[in-house]
Design an enzyme around this catalytic site. Structure first.
Site, short mmCIF file in Angstrom:
data_model
loop_
_atom_site.label_atom_id
_atom_site.label_comp_id
_atom_site.label_asym_id
_atom_site.label_seq_id
_atom_site.Cartn_x
_atom_site.Cartn_y
_atom_site.Cartn_z
N ARG A 1 27.23 -8.67 12.03
CA ARG A 1 27.65 -7.96 11.62
C ARG A 1 28.06 -8.19 10.05
O ARG A 1 29.18 -9.22 9.46
CB ARG A 1 29.14 -7.87 12.32
CG ARG A 1 28.97 -7.36 13.30
CD ARG A 1 28.83 -5.63 13.76
NE ARG A 1 29.26 -5.48 15.12
CZ ARG A 1 28.35 -5.30 16.04
NH1 ARG A 1 26.77 -6.09 15.81
NH2 ARG A 1 28.23 -4.44 17.28
N SER B 1 35.67 -1.64 16.13
CA SER B 1 36.26 -2.80 16.63
C SER B 1 37.05 -3.75 15.16
O SER B 1 36.41 -3.70 14.74
CB SER B 1 35.06 -3.54 16.26
OG SER B 1 34.18 -2.90 17.91
N GLU C 1 37.42 -8.33 11.44
CA GLU C 1 36.12 -6.97 11.09
C GLU C 1 36.99 -6.74 9.79
O GLU C 1 34.93 -6.61 8.91
CB GLU C 1 35.31 -6.69 12.42
CG GLU C 1 34.20 -6.95 12.30
CD GLU C 1 33.06 -5.80 13.34
OE1 GLU C 1 33.07 -6.65 14.39
OE2 GLU C 1 32.92 -4.43 13.75
P1 NAP Z 1 31.46 -3.32 26.56
O1 NAP Z 1 30.41 -3.00 26.42
O2 NAP Z 1 32.39 -4.11 26.34
O3 NAP Z 1 30.89 -4.67 26.31
C1 NAP Z 1 31.82 -5.91 25.21
C2 NAP Z 1 31.09 -6.62 24.59
O4 NAP Z 1 29.98 -7.36 25.13
C3 NAP Z 1 30.12 -5.95 23.92
O5 NAP Z 1 31.18 -6.29 22.28
C4 NAP Z 1 28.96 -6.35 23.82
O6 NAP Z 1 28.40 -7.24 22.14
C5 NAP Z 1 28.61 -7.02 24.19
N1 NAP Z 1 27.34 -6.75 25.47
C6 NAP Z 1 27.80 -6.00 26.03
N2 NAP Z 1 26.33 -5.61 27.51
C7 NAP Z 1 25.30 -6.68 26.86
C8 NAP Z 1 24.52 -7.30 26.83
N3 NAP Z 1 23.76 -6.45 27.54
N4 NAP Z 1 23.91 -7.61 26.03
C9 NAP Z 1 24.47 -7.94 24.90
N5 NAP Z 1 25.63 -8.00 24.63
C10 NAP Z 1 26.21 -7.42 25.90
O7 NAP Z 1 31.40 -3.24 25.02
P2 NAP Z 1 32.47 -1.84 24.37
O8 NAP Z 1 32.66 -2.31 23.25
O9 NAP Z 1 32.52 -0.82 24.79
O10 NAP Z 1 31.30 -1.31 23.07
C11 NAP Z 1 29.71 -1.08 22.91
C12 NAP Z 1 29.43 -1.29 22.05
O11 NAP Z 1 29.65 -0.28 21.05
C13 NAP Z 1 28.93 -2.62 21.59
O12 NAP Z 1 27.31 -2.99 21.04
C14 NAP Z 1 30.05 -2.92 20.41
O13 NAP Z 1 29.01 -3.75 19.52
C15 NAP Z 1 29.54 -1.19 19.97
N6 NAP Z 1 31.60 -1.28 18.76
C16 NAP Z 1 31.14 -1.01 17.87
C17 NAP Z 1 32.14 -0.56 17.40
C18 NAP Z 1 32.63 -1.26 16.01
O14 NAP Z 1 33.54 0.01 14.79
N7 NAP Z 1 31.22 -1.22 15.29
C19 NAP Z 1 33.42 -0.05 18.07
C20 NAP Z 1 33.35 0.26 19.29
C21 NAP Z 1 32.06 -0.08 20.02
P3 NAP Z 1 27.82 -6.33 20.72
O15 NAP Z 1 29.22 -5.77 19.97
O16 NAP Z 1 27.44 -7.71 19.77
O17 NAP Z 1 26.47 -5.39 20.82
#
Ligand code: NAP
Length: 335
Positions: free
Chosen positions: A160, A235, A331
């Site tokens: 990020r 996020s 962020e």
């Molecule tokens: P989640 O499935 O509840 O998991 C929580 C965190 O664990 C995520 O943030 C993700 O990191 C990490 N994670 C889960 N599975 C993983 C794997 N197999 N390998 C490595 N890291 C893992 O996540 P969530 O919050 O619902 O989000 C799902 C994805 O959407 C994530 O990639 C998240 O970054 C993305 N997201 C982005 C935004 C944004 O505004 N940028 C908003 C919501 C969700 P990472 O975040 O590093 O992937």
């Protein structure tokens, strides 16, 4: 040049926070940026406003990047090279590439914002970061008064993170990204390393890129609030990266702690989980709260100001610090 004055910025930030820009100019062509008049004053460069906390009025010139356009630039045996203007809506652009038969960006479906903003924080979701697909970008550099290009390595992408954040060039209005070129490899395999995506596609033996996009869209619609209904900035905190020793110590105390080891030896913790455990999932302070279905998303329940957001942010950080001894960093950019 049609510069407007005292422009209401509430429609231009997805948290719907109040504030005015002293001066405002919509940029629809890169050439507009070369006007010497724009170099003279304090600037802020705005994309979709999806990663912004407006703390009040902005006493400067706000440049709203709305450069349109998307086209296939070239192709070789290995990849398609696709160019888009900075003002293109990110999700629409991703869906368009898929409709053309050029896969590679599907895991980043439904991320709010613009093409030009995507490289700044190296947007990422479900196991893919935009930096992995970026070929190069073009920007106007107000300090050098020149058009400059960066290749993927030159963007110094991190988690990020990018050169544009590291150098403060985004925040101080030095650099306005005008166009981005993506390299979409012709050899493609579905990236379903994230459990939720794999689960959503369990019934499909060989998912296509469109299947992956549909799965990501379905998951995101279920878990994340629509900014048009519940204003938010996605996020709100970075996932903390800690040493493996620190992660092991926390894991001993909290066996359910999700830990994701990184290639550099550090361990990524899930900020959303930490916030939930600290009691903030669905909790609010005044008009600002953490979303009830996804604790990592800070929402404006109505009528919040930038000061309200800051107050809630500090309260969440304090709760996580007290329970886990970890610092959460925000962020979004504060203006
Ligand atoms: P989640 O499935 O509840 O998991 C929580 C965190 O664990 C995520 O943030 C993700 O990191 C990490 N994670 C889960 N599975 C993983 C794997 N197999 N390998 C490595 N890291 C893992 O996540 P969530 O919050 O619902 O989000 C799902 C994805 O959407 C994530 O990639 C998240 O970054 C993305 N997201 C982005 C935004 C944004 O505004 N940028 C908003 C919501 C969700 P990472 O975040 O590093 O992937």
């Amino acid at each position: 040049m049609a510069i407007s004055v005292a422009v209401d910025l509430a429609p231009f930030n997805t948290l719907a926070l109040p504030g005015k820009a002293a001066r405002y100019l919509k940029i629809t062509a890169a050439e507009q940026l070369a006007d010497p008049a724009l170099a003279a004053e304090r600037r802020f460069i705005l994309g979709g406003g999806g990663n912004l906390v407006l703390t009040g009025d902005f006493d400067g010139l706000l440049l709203h990047m709305a450069i349109p356009g998307r086209r296939l630039l070239s192709e070789d045996r290995e990849a398609w090279y696709v160019e888009a203007g900075a003002g293109e809506n990110w999700h629409d652009f991703v869906q368009w590439t898929l409709a053309q038969g050029w896969p590679g960006l599907e895991n980043l479906s439904l991320i709010p914002g613009t093409v030009g903003a995507a490289p700044i924080q190296n947007i990422g979701a479900y196991g893919l970061e935009v930096g992995e697909r970026l070929h190069s970008l073009t920007a106007w550099d107000f300090a050098r008064r020149a058009c400059v290009s960066f290749d993927r390595v030159g963007c110094r992408f991190g988690y990020r993170d990018s050169l544009f954040k590291q150098q403060g060039w985004h925040l101080n209005g030095r650099l306005a990204i005008t166009n981005v070129v993506f390299r979409l490899p012709k050899v493609w395999a579905a990236n379903i390393q994230y459990g939720e995506v794999a689960g959503e596609l369990a019934d499909i033996a060989t998912p296509t890129a469109s299947d992956v996009a549909a799965a990501v869209v379905a998951i995101r619609r279920r878990k994340l609030p629509d900014p048009a209904v519940t204003p938010n900035a996605g996020s709100f905190f970075h996932n903390p990266l800690v040493t493996s020793a620190a992660a092991a110590a926390l894991k001993e105390k909290y066996p359910a702690l999700p830990c994701h080891p990184q290639p550099d030896g550090r361990v990524k913790l899930a900020a959303g989980w930490l916030i939930e455990q600290a009691g903030w999932k669905g909790k609010a302070l005044g008009p600002v709260g953490m979303y009830e279905k996804q604790a990592l998303v800070l929402v404006n329940h109505g009528g919040a100001s930038g000061a309200d957001v800051r107050r809630a942010m500090l309260a969440v950080q304090a709760a996580v610090r007290e329970k886990f001894g970890l610092e959460l960093s925000p962020e979004p950019v504060f203006l």
